[in-house]
Write a protein that holds these residues in place. Structure first.
Motif, mmCIF file in Angstrom:
data_model
loop_
_atom_site.group_PDB
_atom_site.id
_atom_site.type_symbol
_atom_site.label_atom_id
_atom_site.label_comp_id
_atom_site.label_asym_id
_atom_site.label_seq_id
_atom_site.Cartn_x
_atom_site.Cartn_y
_atom_site.Cartn_z
ATOM 1 N N ARG A 77 0.843 -1.200 0.000
ATOM 2 C CA ARG A 77 0.000 0.000 0.000
ATOM 3 C C ARG A 77 0.872 1.242 0.000
ATOM 4 O O ARG A 77 1.594 1.511 0.956
ATOM 5 C CB ARG A 77 -0.934 -0.023 1.204
ATOM 6 C CG ARG A 77 -2.073 0.950 1.093
ATOM 7 C CD ARG A 77 -3.120 0.636 2.093
ATOM 8 N NE ARG A 77 -2.779 1.166 3.396
ATOM 9 C CZ ARG A 77 -3.652 1.687 4.241
ATOM 10 N NH1 ARG A 77 -4.920 1.705 3.942
ATOM 11 N NH2 ARG A 77 -3.273 2.152 5.395
ATOM 12 N N GLY A 78 0.771 2.023 -1.056
ATOM 13 C CA GLY A 78 1.555 3.235 -1.184
ATOM 14 C C GLY A 78 0.795 4.465 -0.734
ATOM 15 O O GLY A 78 -0.373 4.402 -0.349
ATOM 16 N N ASP A 79 1.477 5.585 -0.795
ATOM 17 C CA ASP A 79 0.881 6.856 -0.367
ATOM 18 C C ASP A 79 -0.365 7.210 -1.173
ATOM 19 O O ASP A 79 -1.334 7.713 -0.620
ATOM 20 C CB ASP A 79 1.903 7.982 -0.476
ATOM 21 C CG ASP A 79 3.008 7.856 0.560
ATOM 22 O OD1 ASP A 79 2.789 7.171 1.583
ATOM 23 O OD2 ASP A 79 4.085 8.445 0.341
ATOM 24 N N GLU A 80 -0.353 6.948 -2.482
ATOM 25 C CA GLU A 80 -1.517 7.289 -3.314
ATOM 26 C C GLU A 80 -2.754 6.511 -2.880
ATOM 27 O O GLU A 80 -3.840 7.070 -2.754
ATOM 28 C CB GLU A 80 -1.213 7.009 -4.784
ATOM 29 C CG GLU A 80 -2.354 7.405 -5.696
ATOM 30 C CD GLU A 80 -2.048 7.153 -7.165
ATOM 31 O OE1 GLU A 80 -2.982 7.287 -7.967
ATOM 32 O OE2 GLU A 80 -0.899 6.829 -7.507
ATOM 33 N N ARG A 82 -3.286 5.211 0.069
ATOM 34 C CA ARG A 82 -3.670 5.721 1.396
ATOM 35 C C ARG A 82 -4.477 7.015 1.264
ATOM 36 O O ARG A 82 -5.487 7.188 1.938
ATOM 37 C CB ARG A 82 -2.431 5.973 2.259
ATOM 38 C CG ARG A 82 -1.715 4.723 2.689
ATOM 39 C CD ARG A 82 -0.430 5.086 3.439
ATOM 40 N NE ARG A 82 0.440 3.968 3.577
ATOM 41 C CZ ARG A 82 0.421 3.121 4.591
ATOM 42 N NH1 ARG A 82 -0.435 3.283 5.570
ATOM 43 N NH2 ARG A 82 1.262 2.112 4.643
ATOM 44 N N ARG A 83 -4.039 7.914 0.372
ATOM 45 C CA ARG A 83 -4.764 9.172 0.149
ATOM 46 C C ARG A 83 -6.145 8.903 -0.436
ATOM 47 O O ARG A 83 -7.131 9.502 -0.008
ATOM 48 C CB ARG A 83 -3.967 10.106 -0.756
ATOM 49 C CG ARG A 83 -2.835 10.823 -0.070
ATOM 50 C CD ARG A 83 -2.238 11.919 -0.940
ATOM 51 N NE ARG A 83 -1.722 11.400 -2.197
ATOM 52 C CZ ARG A 83 -0.476 10.944 -2.371
ATOM 53 N NH1 ARG A 83 0.369 10.932 -1.373
ATOM 54 N NH2 ARG A 83 -0.087 10.489 -3.540
ATOM 55 N N ASP A 84 -6.222 8.004 -1.429
ATOM 56 C CA ASP A 84 -7.508 7.681 -2.048
ATOM 57 C C ASP A 84 -8.486 7.095 -1.039
ATOM 58 O O ASP A 84 -9.666 7.453 -1.013
ATOM 59 C CB ASP A 84 -7.324 6.697 -3.209
ATOM 60 C CG ASP A 84 -6.661 7.325 -4.416
ATOM 61 O OD1 ASP A 84 -6.524 8.566 -4.460
ATOM 62 O OD2 ASP A 84 -6.265 6.555 -5.323
ATOM 63 N N THR A 85 -8.000 6.191 -0.196
ATOM 64 C CA THR A 85 -8.847 5.568 0.822
ATOM 65 C C THR A 85 -9.338 6.609 1.818
ATOM 66 O O THR A 85 -10.521 6.640 2.174
ATOM 67 C CB THR A 85 -8.079 4.453 1.547
ATOM 68 O OG1 THR A 85 -7.640 3.493 0.582
ATOM 69 C CG2 THR A 85 -8.950 3.759 2.567
#
Length: 98
Positions: A77-80, A82-85
């Motif tokens: 799980r990357g930063d993108e 995490r941001r989307d979630t």
């Protein structure tokens, strides 16, 4: 962004009898993730939402606990993501303020 429905559920299959946003379940009232979790525990599987939280599930067909372990290895799980979630959860909360 996906239609967030009345219940927060990242599974887009609203025909699923366990999906809390299935029209039949919405008609019954307060229906959450209980049925989905019970089904997955009984089958030794992990709910689709856990997979989707890590990445694209297109073409994935192994929903078992072991399959989830492989999916995690293949989709850190990357930063993108995490941001989307976080954005999806925030949008749901905003849309459903009392």
């Amino acid at each position: 962004m996906a239609d967030l429905g009345r219940h927060f559920c990242t599974c887009g299959d609203t025909r699923c009898p366990c999906n809390p946003n299935n029209p039949a379940n919405l008609a019954r009232g307060d229906f959450g993730c209980d049925a989905c979790i019970r089904k997955n525990l009984a089958l030794g599987e992990v709910p689709t939402c856990m997979f989707k939280n890590l990445g694209d599930t297109e073409g994935w067909d192994d929903w078992s606990v072991e399959g989830f372990a492989r999916f995690v290895r293949l989709h850190p799980r990357g930063d993108e993501v995490r941001r989307d979630t976080a954005a999806q959860a925030k949008a749901f909360d905003e849309a459903h303020k009392a």
